[in-house]
Design a protein around this motif. Structure first.
Motif, PDB file in Angstrom:
ATOM      1  N   ARG A 210      25.133  46.674  34.376  1.00  0.00           N
ATOM      2  CA  ARG A 210      25.458  47.976  34.974  1.00  0.00           C
ATOM      3  C   ARG A 210      26.612  48.698  34.294  1.00  0.00           C
ATOM      4  O   ARG A 210      26.855  49.873  34.571  1.00  0.00           O
TER       5      ARG A 210
ATOM      6  N   TYR B 103      51.547  46.649  42.540  1.00  0.00           N
ATOM      7  CA  TYR B 103      52.345  47.023  41.358  1.00  0.00           C
ATOM      8  C   TYR B 103      53.647  47.632  41.882  1.00  0.00           C
ATOM      9  O   TYR B 103      53.728  48.012  43.060  1.00  0.00           O
TER      10      TYR B 103
ATOM     11  N   LEU C 217      41.544  46.573  37.167  1.00  0.00           N
ATOM     12  CA  LEU C 217      41.980  47.584  38.144  1.00  0.00           C
ATOM     13  C   LEU C 217      40.863  48.615  38.235  1.00  0.00           C
ATOM     14  O   LEU C 217      40.514  49.241  37.227  1.00  0.00           O
ATOM     15  N   PHE C 218      40.304  48.786  39.416  1.00  0.00           N
ATOM     16  CA  PHE C 218      39.183  49.716  39.583  1.00  0.00           C
ATOM     17  C   PHE C 218      39.541  50.847  40.543  1.00  0.00           C
ATOM     18  O   PHE C 218      40.396  50.705  41.413  1.00  0.00           O
TER      19      PHE C 218
ATOM     20  N   GLY D 112      33.911  47.114  46.138  1.00  0.00           N
ATOM     21  CA  GLY D 112      32.847  46.588  47.004  1.00  0.00           C
ATOM     22  C   GLY D 112      31.458  46.669  46.405  1.00  0.00           C
ATOM     23  O   GLY D 112      30.465  46.527  47.104  1.00  0.00           O
ATOM     24  N   ASN D 113      31.386  46.872  45.088  1.00  0.00           N
ATOM     25  CA  ASN D 113      30.091  46.901  44.401  1.00  0.00           C
ATOM     26  C   ASN D 113      29.894  45.730  43.435  1.00  0.00           C
ATOM     27  O   ASN D 113      28.880  45.664  42.746  1.00  0.00           O
TER      28      ASN D 113
ATOM     29  N   TYR E 201      31.596  45.348  40.734  1.00  0.00           N
ATOM     30  CA  TYR E 201      31.871  45.778  39.348  1.00  0.00           C
ATOM     31  C   TYR E 201      32.996  44.959  38.693  1.00  0.00           C
ATOM     32  O   TYR E 201      32.915  44.625  37.512  1.00  0.00           O
ATOM     33  N   ALA E 202      34.044  44.681  39.456  1.00  0.00           N
ATOM     34  CA  ALA E 202      35.181  43.948  38.872  1.00  0.00           C
ATOM     35  C   ALA E 202      34.739  42.548  38.444  1.00  0.00           C
ATOM     36  O   ALA E 202      35.078  42.084  37.345  1.00  0.00           O
ATOM     37  N   THR E 203      33.957  41.902  39.298  1.00  0.00           N
ATOM     38  CA  THR E 203      33.473  40.562  38.960  1.00  0.00           C
ATOM     39  C   THR E 203      32.537  40.620  37.751  1.00  0.00           C
ATOM     40  O   THR E 203      32.636  39.795  36.840  1.00  0.00           O
TER      41      THR E 203
ATOM     42  N   PHE F  20      46.898  36.764  36.405  1.00  0.00           N
ATOM     43  CA  PHE F  20      48.042  36.806  37.314  1.00  0.00           C
ATOM     44  C   PHE F  20      47.590  37.522  38.586  1.00  0.00           C
ATOM     45  O   PHE F  20      47.081  38.648  38.522  1.00  0.00           O
TER      46      PHE F  20
ATOM     47  N   ASN G 288      47.269  39.420  47.191  1.00  0.00           N
ATOM     48  CA  ASN G 288      46.155  40.254  46.715  1.00  0.00           C
ATOM     49  C   ASN G 288      44.821  39.485  46.786  1.00  0.00           C
ATOM     50  O   ASN G 288      44.265  39.038  45.779  1.00  0.00           O
TER      51      ASN G 288
ATOM     52  N   PRO H  75      41.629  40.434  47.380  1.00  0.00           N
ATOM     53  CA  PRO H  75      40.474  40.896  46.597  1.00  0.00           C
ATOM     54  C   PRO H  75      40.549  40.462  45.127  1.00  0.00           C
ATOM     55  O   PRO H  75      39.546  40.079  44.525  1.00  0.00           O
ATOM     56  N   SER H  76      41.758  40.484  44.570  1.00  0.00           N
ATOM     57  CA  SER H  76      41.935  40.073  43.181  1.00  0.00           C
ATOM     58  C   SER H  76      41.703  38.566  43.023  1.00  0.00           C
ATOM     59  O   SER H  76      41.054  38.122  42.060  1.00  0.00           O
TER      60      SER H  76
ATOM     61  N   ARG I  71      39.803  36.779  44.813  1.00  0.00           N
ATOM     62  CA  ARG I  71      38.362  36.521  44.958  1.00  0.00           C
ATOM     63  C   ARG I  71      37.621  36.793  43.660  1.00  0.00           C
ATOM     64  O   ARG I  71      36.664  36.093  43.320  1.00  0.00           O
ATOM     65  N   VAL I  72      38.041  37.812  42.928  1.00  0.00           N
ATOM     66  CA  VAL I  72      37.418  38.077  41.614  1.00  0.00           C
ATOM     67  C   VAL I  72      37.672  36.880  40.686  1.00  0.00           C
ATOM     68  O   VAL I  72      36.750  36.360  40.054  1.00  0.00           O
TER      69      VAL I  72
ATOM     70  N   ARG J 249      35.539  34.017  41.719  1.00  0.00           N
ATOM     71  CA  ARG J 249      34.107  34.219  41.442  1.00  0.00           C
ATOM     72  C   ARG J 249      33.772  34.021  39.971  1.00  0.00           C
ATOM     73  O   ARG J 249      32.640  33.720  39.635  1.00  0.00           O
TER      74      ARG J 249
HETATM   75  C1  LIG Z   1      40.995  43.686  42.528  1.00  0.00           C
HETATM   76  C2  LIG Z   1      39.844  44.655  42.637  1.00  0.00           C
HETATM   77  C3  LIG Z   1      39.349  45.036  41.246  1.00  0.00           C
HETATM   78  C4  LIG Z   1      38.704  43.963  43.394  1.00  0.00           C
HETATM   79  O1  LIG Z   1      37.672  44.897  43.632  1.00  0.00           O
HETATM   80  P1  LIG Z   1      36.387  44.489  44.493  1.00  0.00           P
HETATM   81  O2  LIG Z   1      35.534  45.687  44.569  1.00  0.00           O
HETATM   82  O3  LIG Z   1      36.825  43.829  45.749  1.00  0.00           O
HETATM   83  O4  LIG Z   1      35.723  43.346  43.606  1.00  0.00           O
HETATM   84  P2  LIG Z   1      34.261  43.315  43.014  1.00  0.00           P
HETATM   85  O5  LIG Z   1      34.017  44.519  42.192  1.00  0.00           O
HETATM   86  O6  LIG Z   1      34.069  42.009  42.383  1.00  0.00           O
HETATM   87  O7  LIG Z   1      33.344  43.472  44.306  1.00  0.00           O
HETATM   88  C5  LIG Z   1      33.209  42.403  45.212  1.00  0.00           C
HETATM   89  C6  LIG Z   1      32.615  42.925  46.485  1.00  0.00           C
HETATM   90  O8  LIG Z   1      31.439  43.693  46.218  1.00  0.00           O
HETATM   91  C7  LIG Z   1      30.356  43.204  47.003  1.00  0.00           C
HETATM   92  N1  LIG Z   1      29.123  43.533  46.270  1.00  0.00           N
HETATM   93  C8  LIG Z   1      28.309  44.574  46.590  1.00  0.00           C
HETATM   94  N2  LIG Z   1      27.301  44.649  45.716  1.00  0.00           N
HETATM   95  C9  LIG Z   1      27.468  43.652  44.822  1.00  0.00           C
HETATM   96  C10 LIG Z   1      26.739  43.229  43.677  1.00  0.00           C
HETATM   97  N3  LIG Z   1      25.634  43.868  43.273  1.00  0.00           N
HETATM   98  N4  LIG Z   1      27.193  42.169  42.972  1.00  0.00           N
HETATM   99  C11 LIG Z   1      28.298  41.515  43.375  1.00  0.00           C
HETATM  100  N5  LIG Z   1      29.028  41.865  44.460  1.00  0.00           N
HETATM  101  C12 LIG Z   1      28.609  42.934  45.176  1.00  0.00           C
HETATM  102  C13 LIG Z   1      30.678  41.741  47.205  1.00  0.00           C
HETATM  103  O9  LIG Z   1      30.037  41.199  48.323  1.00  0.00           O
HETATM  104  C14 LIG Z   1      32.192  41.805  47.420  1.00  0.00           C
HETATM  105  O10 LIG Z   1      32.466  42.260  48.726  1.00  0.00           O
HETATM  106  P3  LIG Z   1      33.520  41.485  49.659  1.00  0.00           P
HETATM  107  O11 LIG Z   1      34.847  41.534  48.946  1.00  0.00           O
HETATM  108  O12 LIG Z   1      33.475  42.270  50.916  1.00  0.00           O
HETATM  109  O13 LIG Z   1      33.013  40.086  49.767  1.00  0.00           O
HETATM  110  C15 LIG Z   1      40.245  45.935  43.403  1.00  0.00           C
HETATM  111  O14 LIG Z   1      40.696  45.565  44.685  1.00  0.00           O
HETATM  112  C16 LIG Z   1      41.325  46.740  42.688  1.00  0.00           C
HETATM  113  O15 LIG Z   1      41.063  47.441  41.714  1.00  0.00           O
HETATM  114  N6  LIG Z   1      42.574  46.674  43.178  1.00  0.00           N
HETATM  115  C17 LIG Z   1      43.669  47.430  42.641  1.00  0.00           C
HETATM  116  C18 LIG Z   1      44.202  46.882  41.335  1.00  0.00           C
HETATM  117  C19 LIG Z   1      44.576  45.423  41.448  1.00  0.00           C
HETATM  118  O16 LIG Z   1      45.256  45.016  42.376  1.00  0.00           O
HETATM  119  N7  LIG Z   1      44.134  44.648  40.447  1.00  0.00           N
HETATM  120  C20 LIG Z   1      44.410  43.246  40.373  1.00  0.00           C
HETATM  121  C21 LIG Z   1      45.714  43.030  39.717  1.00  0.00           C
HETATM  122  S1  LIG Z   1      45.984  41.274  39.558  1.00  0.00           S
END
Ligand SMILES: CC(C)(COP(=O)(O)OP(=O)(O)OC[C@H]1O[C@@H](n2cnc3c(N)ncnc32)[C@H](O)[C@@H]1OP(=O)(O)O)[C@@H](O)C(=O)NCCC(=O)NCCS
Length: 168
Positions: free
Chosen positions: A10, A37, A97-98, A104-105, A107-109, A131, A136, A138-139, A141-142, A145
């Motif tokens: 994608r 940050y 960073l997204f 929630g899509n 994309y980060a993973t 780091f 954090n 959500p980070s 979890r990436v 994963r």
């Molecule tokens: C860290 C960050 C990138 C994580 O973003 P995210 O959207 O939660 O992570 P992903 O893109 O991997 O998406 C995972 C979520 O998408 C969902 N998802 C939906 N469709 C999906 C698909 N087709 N494939 C995989 N996951 C999917 C997953 O279920 C998961 O949801 P959940 O968290 O509710 O379980 C984001 O929070 C961010 O940019 N934060 C600000 C910057 C930051 O702090 N960066 C890290 C510095 S260390």
């Protein structure tokens, strides 16, 4: 495509240029995205961030890349392999960073997993770290994963940071 680094099902990851400051401001001006940050960034600080990335390309051949929707070309975020100092050694970090609009899509993973593959297979790296601020989730979890586990907790940027790592 010029500046293309890699692509996935994608996503497309390409090198950053100064003109990207405009789209990057969506992330840098968002206090929710910048929660772990020191602060949000203004355009001048965003431009310095791009300069730092361009220096990383020159010095280390790698850095953060721009992530776009492969089909539509829309800006989604930044992900890449970033040189970072850890215990007096330069380690390679997968950073991500997204834009909040696309969280929630998965994309980060998807981007981080592609960077891991690229780091091991194209760059010949043996270890990659991330780091992650202890709060954090959500980070973290990436990182989990893509197969990373916590190596240790350090004090960096004046806070507790988890060092996630994966080795070949
Ligand atoms: C860290 C960050 C990138 C994580 O973003 P995210 O959207 O939660 O992570 P992903 O893109 O991997 O998406 C995972 C979520 O998408 C969902 N998802 C939906 N469709 C999906 C698909 N087709 N494939 C995989 N996951 C999917 C997953 O279920 C998961 O949801 P959940 O968290 O509710 O379980 C984001 O929070 C961010 O940019 N934060 C600000 C910057 C930051 O702090 N960066 C890290 C510095 S260390």
């Amino acid at each position: 495509m010029r500046n293309l680094v890699l692509y996935t099902d994608r996503l497309l990851l390409r090198k950053m240029i100064q003109a990207d400051v405009e789209v990057l401001m969506e992330i840098f001006s968002d206090s929710e995205a910048m929660k772990y940050y020191p602060s949000t960034k203004n355009e001048q600080q965003a431009s310095e961030w791009v300069d730092w990335t361009l220096r990383n390309y020159d010095t280390y051949g790698t850095g953060l890349w721009i992530v776009e929707d492969k089909a539509k070309g829309d800006f989604l975020g930044q992900c890449g392999i970033v040189p970072q100092q850890l215990d007096d050694v330069i380690e390679m970090e997968i950073g991500y960073l997204f834009a909040r609009r696309v969280w929630g899509n998965g994309y980060a993973t998807e981007a981080a997993l592609a960077c891991k593959k690229y780091g091991f297979e194209q760059m010949g790296l043996r270890k990659l770290i991330s780091f992650v601020d202890v709060n954090n989730t959500p980070s973290a979890r990436v990182a989990e994963r893509i197969g990373m586990t916590v190596e240790k907790t350090i004090n960096k940027w004046e806070k507790d940071v988890l060092v996630y790592a994966v080795s070949l």
